[in-house]
Every structure is written in structure tokens, then in C-alpha cells.
Design a protein around this motif. Structure first.
Motif, PDB file in Angstrom:
ATOM      1  N   TRP A  34       0.796  -1.228   0.000  1.00  0.00           N
ATOM      2  CA  TRP A  34       0.000   0.000   0.000  1.00  0.00           C
ATOM      3  C   TRP A  34       0.832   1.283   0.000  1.00  0.00           C
ATOM      4  O   TRP A  34       0.320   2.370   0.267  1.00  0.00           O
ATOM      5  CB  TRP A  34      -0.994   0.039   1.192  1.00  0.00           C
ATOM      6  N   ASP A  92       7.883   5.862  10.076  1.00  0.00           N
ATOM      7  CA  ASP A  92       6.983   4.935   9.379  1.00  0.00           C
ATOM      8  C   ASP A  92       5.587   5.068   9.990  1.00  0.00           C
ATOM      9  O   ASP A  92       5.378   5.866  10.910  1.00  0.00           O
ATOM     10  CB  ASP A  92       7.502   3.489   9.471  1.00  0.00           C
ATOM     11  N   GLY A  93       4.675   4.257   9.491  1.00  0.00           N
ATOM     12  CA  GLY A  93       3.296   4.395   9.949  1.00  0.00           C
ATOM     13  C   GLY A  93       3.141   4.170  11.443  1.00  0.00           C
ATOM     14  O   GLY A  93       2.429   4.904  12.134  1.00  0.00           O
ATOM     15  N   SER A  94       3.821   3.153  11.947  1.00  0.00           N
ATOM     16  CA  SER A  94       3.687   2.843  13.374  1.00  0.00           C
ATOM     17  C   SER A  94       4.231   3.984  14.243  1.00  0.00           C
ATOM     18  O   SER A  94       3.620   4.350  15.257  1.00  0.00           O
ATOM     19  CB  SER A  94       4.437   1.548  13.711  1.00  0.00           C
ATOM     20  N   GLU A 198      -9.169   5.035  11.591  1.00  0.00           N
ATOM     21  CA  GLU A 198      -8.663   4.994  10.208  1.00  0.00           C
ATOM     22  C   GLU A 198      -9.817   5.512   9.345  1.00  0.00           C
ATOM     23  O   GLU A 198     -10.751   4.758   9.066  1.00  0.00           O
ATOM     24  CB  GLU A 198      -8.360   3.550   9.792  1.00  0.00           C
ATOM     25  N   ASP A 232      -5.732   8.332  11.579  1.00  0.00           N
ATOM     26  CA  ASP A 232      -4.602   7.554  11.081  1.00  0.00           C
ATOM     27  C   ASP A 232      -4.799   7.387   9.568  1.00  0.00           C
ATOM     28  O   ASP A 232      -5.521   6.497   9.119  1.00  0.00           O
ATOM     29  CB  ASP A 232      -4.555   6.200  11.804  1.00  0.00           C
TER      30      ASP A 232
HETATM   31  C1  LIG Z   1      -3.747   2.487   9.024  1.00  0.00           C
HETATM   32  C2  LIG Z   1      -2.353   2.060   9.312  1.00  0.00           C
HETATM   33  N1  LIG Z   1      -1.681   2.630  10.322  1.00  0.00           N
HETATM   34  C3  LIG Z   1      -0.417   2.295  10.605  1.00  0.00           C
HETATM   35  C4  LIG Z   1       0.239   1.318   9.889  1.00  0.00           C
HETATM   36  C5  LIG Z   1       1.651   0.936  10.230  1.00  0.00           C
HETATM   37  O1  LIG Z   1       2.509   1.391   9.259  1.00  0.00           O
HETATM   38  P1  LIG Z   1       4.001   0.802   9.126  1.00  0.00           P
HETATM   39  O2  LIG Z   1       3.846  -0.589   8.611  1.00  0.00           O
HETATM   40  O3  LIG Z   1       4.663   1.716   8.155  1.00  0.00           O
HETATM   41  O4  LIG Z   1       4.625   0.844  10.473  1.00  0.00           O
HETATM   42  C6  LIG Z   1      -0.427   0.686   8.845  1.00  0.00           C
HETATM   43  C7  LIG Z   1       0.257  -0.367   8.066  1.00  0.00           C
HETATM   44  O5  LIG Z   1      -0.287  -1.074   7.280  1.00  0.00           O
HETATM   45  C8  LIG Z   1      -1.760   1.053   8.540  1.00  0.00           C
HETATM   46  O6  LIG Z   1      -2.450   0.474   7.562  1.00  0.00           O
END
Ligand SMILES: Cc1ncc(COP(=O)(O)O)c(C=O)c1O
Length: 426
Positions: A34, A92-94, A198, A232
């Protein structure tokens, strides 16, 4: 290692295609988890990356700053819903989510309301794999082994219309599932720091597409109870749902937004947590105890920022969002007919995302969830045809880079029709 096939040895990528060591061409149907938006190895992005590398590859972002980070922050603020004005970079996302949770928590402490430290998150939520992000995610196979590390959160109903938590029908309901969030806020409102969602598309929890009224309702409730709304948009940001940001579907401005994945067009890890002046002001002080103490070695990496800027140029100069909306129409038409198959329970489409929820029986809607055995078999069948998909158990979805042509999208859907037509009910 014993339950999965050997990883695909990928040696190059171009546009929507990945190429393997042994010369196979595979269409990347899920944008490499994604992240990819403009296609692999895009000449403009490659050039921006190389140019930045000649100038400055990295410098710590504590006590230093640099033009790519400043320019990117300015560009993001101009694009984001009005009111989101202050940018905090991470990796990153997390980490974007961790930052949001820590900021929301400290925000209340800084303004003298330390009692507000709980979070409300939704059923089927997925926010990442680090400890805070796991805590706000719904407990699942991803997190069940780590419950000794996670903190408890309040959990509200999500608008999963196909499996409505209230047994209602979307055609006639009044978004009654919001009552669950409202109930939690009524009971615990003065202990709650933030509500994290989300917006419009809950991803790893099953690719649930929301009615936009739910998002508008969540904003209204957060305002009513004085709670921060954290969006998010790690998955949904940068056009994936047909708007630059999913919050635009409901004309909502969250107090905090988390961005990553498509931020660098899928080139390099970078994230931004962007907040309103209200949140920023709570940290701006002569008292250093009010500082947001959080930083990573690679925060605001200049190479990543430079690629992100070039990606925003592509969004500006080419009709990228138009393309995503055309893809949406194509998916609606091409995937909608799958509903006739007895193994298809639901088809959902938003922007460049098409979702097929498989069931063993349309009436009972029975399905095996993330560990549904059909997932790996389907992935293997598609791979044999040169299409990389990674079903979430019984939820098959496509989310290609936006540069996919009409013909390539049609081919992808043809493969799905063929493979699903041969599938027996589980
Ligand atoms: C809505 C959402 N938030 C956070 C994350 C975490 O992102 P990352 O994998 O870059 O740490 C994801 C990963 O798929 C996600 O879909």
C-alpha cells in the motif's frame, strides 16, 4: 518459515511491474503493501533522489534543519485539511501513530488535565506493530502474543456495514453504530485523551469501507466531549480513497493526522504527524518539561523528504486523483458482478481499492477470518498468473499503483473473475 512459501526474489521494478531473478514479470496488485502510488522506479522520483544524495544525504534533525524538510512541511500544510498546521516527522506508519498517542497524552498533561489519558479505538482497527500502535489496534493474530506489553483501550463499534454490529441495513439505518462511541464518551469522556480512527477505510482489519457520515459523526462527538480526534491516514493518505486525504470525504479536520506510506510514493520510510495550533500551543513554553521528547536517528531524512516533494509535484502536475477516481469506476463495474458468485459475500470499492469478502455461505456469511485457509491458496493462484496479491484471509483486495492503465486493471479483474469462478465454497 515453515508455513509460508519462499519469498519472491525481486530484482527490479518499473511502473506497476516487478521483475524476478528468473525473469518473471509480476503486476504489483497491492502497491507493495500500500505504499507505492506513482509506480516503481519512476524517473522523476529517481532523479529527485539522486540530486538530493549529491547535496546532503542525512543530518540529525535535533538542533539542525534542512530545506527538504521545511519545504515538505509547508507543502503538506497547504494540502491538508484547514487547521492542521504543525508537522512532526518520524519514520513509518507505526511511529506516526506512536507520536500521535504520546502527543495526545502529553497535550492533556501540559494543559493540566492529566486525568485524560485513555484512548478510544475502534473494533477491526489496525494501527501498526509497535507497542502503542498495537494497543490501539484490535487484538488479533498480530498482537495476541504481546498482551503483557500493551495498554488497555476503550473499544467502540466500527461501521462494518456488511456485518453490521447492530444487525441493521445501511440503506435504512441512521448510522446507529455511532451510539457505541457516544456511550463510551458519555461514560468516560473526562478520562479520554483521544479517539483514533482509520478514516473511510479500515485496512488490515478487513478493508472495511465506511459511510462518510460515520466520520462526520465521530468529529461531532469528539467536539461535544472535548476529546482529540486522531486520524490515522497512513493507508488512506495521498489519494488512495480518491481524495488526497480520506478526511475530505466528510469535510472533517482531525486534531492530529498520521501520514506515511504514500508520503514518499513508496520509496523510503518517512512519516509525519501533523497537528492543529491548539495542540502545538500546549507544548510551546518556557518550561522545558512541556517539551515533546521524541526523536529518531533518521527523523526527516533529506532523501526521503526530497522524494516526497517530487511525489507532490507529480500529484500537482498530472491528474493523479482523476486517475484514481476512474479506477474506482472501473472497479465498481468490473468487481460488482462478482456478487453473483456464491462464495462472494460483499464487494466494496473506494478510490483505488477494490475489496471482495469471501464467505462459505452467503446467508450465514460464515468465513474464516485472517487465518482463512483460502488466502494463501488464492495468493499462489494469482502469482502463477503473474499477479501479486496478498489476501487478508477471506478478504481479497486489489490496491494497485495509480499508474495502472485501464487495460492492466481490466486484466487484473479478469484474473480475479477466473480464479474465483473456480473456487469451491470452503
Ligand atoms: C492504518 C495504518 N496505520 C499504521 C500502519 C503501520 O505502518 P508501518 O507498517 O509503516 O509501520 C499501517 C500499516 O499497514 C496502517 O495500515
Amino acid at each position: 518459515m515453515r508455513t509460508r512459501p519462499a519469498p519472491l526474489p525481486i530484482v527490479s521494478g518499473k511502473g506497476v511491474y516487478l521483475y524476478t531473478e528468473d525473469g518473471r514479470r509480476i503486476l504489483d496488485g497491492i502497491s507493495s503493501w500500500w505504499v507505492n502510488v506513482h509506480g516503481h522506479s519512476h524517473p522523476l522520483l529517481n532523479r529527485a533522489l539522486a540530486k538530493q544524495a549529491e547535496r546532503l544525504e542525512h543530518v540529525m534533525f535535533a538542533g539542525c534543519t534542512h530545506p527538504p524538510a521545511v519545504d515538505l512541511a509547508e507543502r503538506l500544510v497547504a494540502l491538508l485539511p484547514d487547521g492542521l498546521t504543525r508537522v512532526f516527522y518520524s519514520d513509518d506508519g507505526s511511529t506516526a501513530v506512536e507520536v500521535a498517542l504520546k502527543m495526545a497524552s502529553q497535550y492533556w498533561r501540559n494543559i493540566g488535565q492529566s486525568r485524560r489519558r485513555r484512548f478510544i479505538a475502534l473494533h477491526h482497527a489496525y494501527h501498526g506493530d509497535t507497542v502503542g500502535a498495537m494497543s490501539v489496534s484490535e487484538e488479533s493474530i498480530f498482537s495476541v502474543g504481546f498482551t503483557s506489553l500493551t495498554f488497555p483501550v476503550l473499544r467502540a463499534d466500527a461501521p462494518y456495514c456488511y456485518r453490521c454490529p447492530l444487525g441493521l441495513d445501511r440503506a435504512s439505518c441512521g448510522i446507529d453504530c455511532l451510539a457505541s462511541l457516544e456511550g463510551l464518551l458519555r461514560e468516560h469522556g473526562d478520562e479520554v485523551a483521544g479517539v483514533i480512527v482509520e478514516p473511510m477505510l479500515q485496512g488490515a482489519g478487513g478493508m472495511l469501507v465506511w459511510p462518510h457520515e460515520f466520520l462526520a459523526g465521530a468529529r461531532r462527538l469528539c467536539d461535544e466531549y472535548g476529546v482529540l480526534l486522531i486520524a490515522d491516514e497512513v493507508l488512506t493518505g495521498f489519494g488512495r480513497t480518491g481524495r488526497m486525504f480520506a478526511c475530505e470525504h466528510a469535510s472533517v479536520t482531525p486534531d492530529v493526522i498520521c501520514l506515511s506510506k504514500g508520503l514518499t510514493a513508496g520509496y523510503l520510510p518517512l512519516a509525519a504527524t501533523v497537528v492543529s495550533e491548539r495542540v502545538y500551543e500546549a507544548f510551546l513554553s518556557e518550561d522545558s518539561a512541556r517539551t515533546f521528547f521524541h526523536g529518531h536517528s533518521f527523523t526527516a531524512n533529506p532523501l526521503a523528504c526530497a522524494v516526497a516533494l517530487a511525489s507532490l509535484d507529480i500529484f500537482r502536475d498530472e491528474s493523479v486523483l482523476e486517475r484514481v477516481r476512474r479506477l474506482e469506476r472501473q472497479f465498481r463495474e468490473g468487481l460488482g458482478t462478482l456478487r453473483d458468485l456464491p462464495i462472494v459475500g460483499d464487494v466494496r470499492v473506494i478510490g483505488g481499492v477494490g475489496v471482495i469478502e469471501l464467505v462459505s455461505d452467503q446467508t450465514s456469511k460464515h468465513a474464516g477470518g485472517y487465518l482463512d485457509q483460502r488466502g494463501p491458496g488464492l495468493a499462489a493462484a494469482f502469482l502463477e498468473r503473474g499477479l501479486l496479491l496478498r489476501p487478508l484471509g477471506n478478504v481479497l483486495y486489489v490496491m494497485p499503483p495509480y499508474v495502472i492503465t485501464d487495460e492492466e486493471a481490466a486484466w487484473m479483474m479478469e484474473q480475479i473473475h477466473d480464479v474465483l469462478a473456480q473456487l469451491q465454497p470452503a
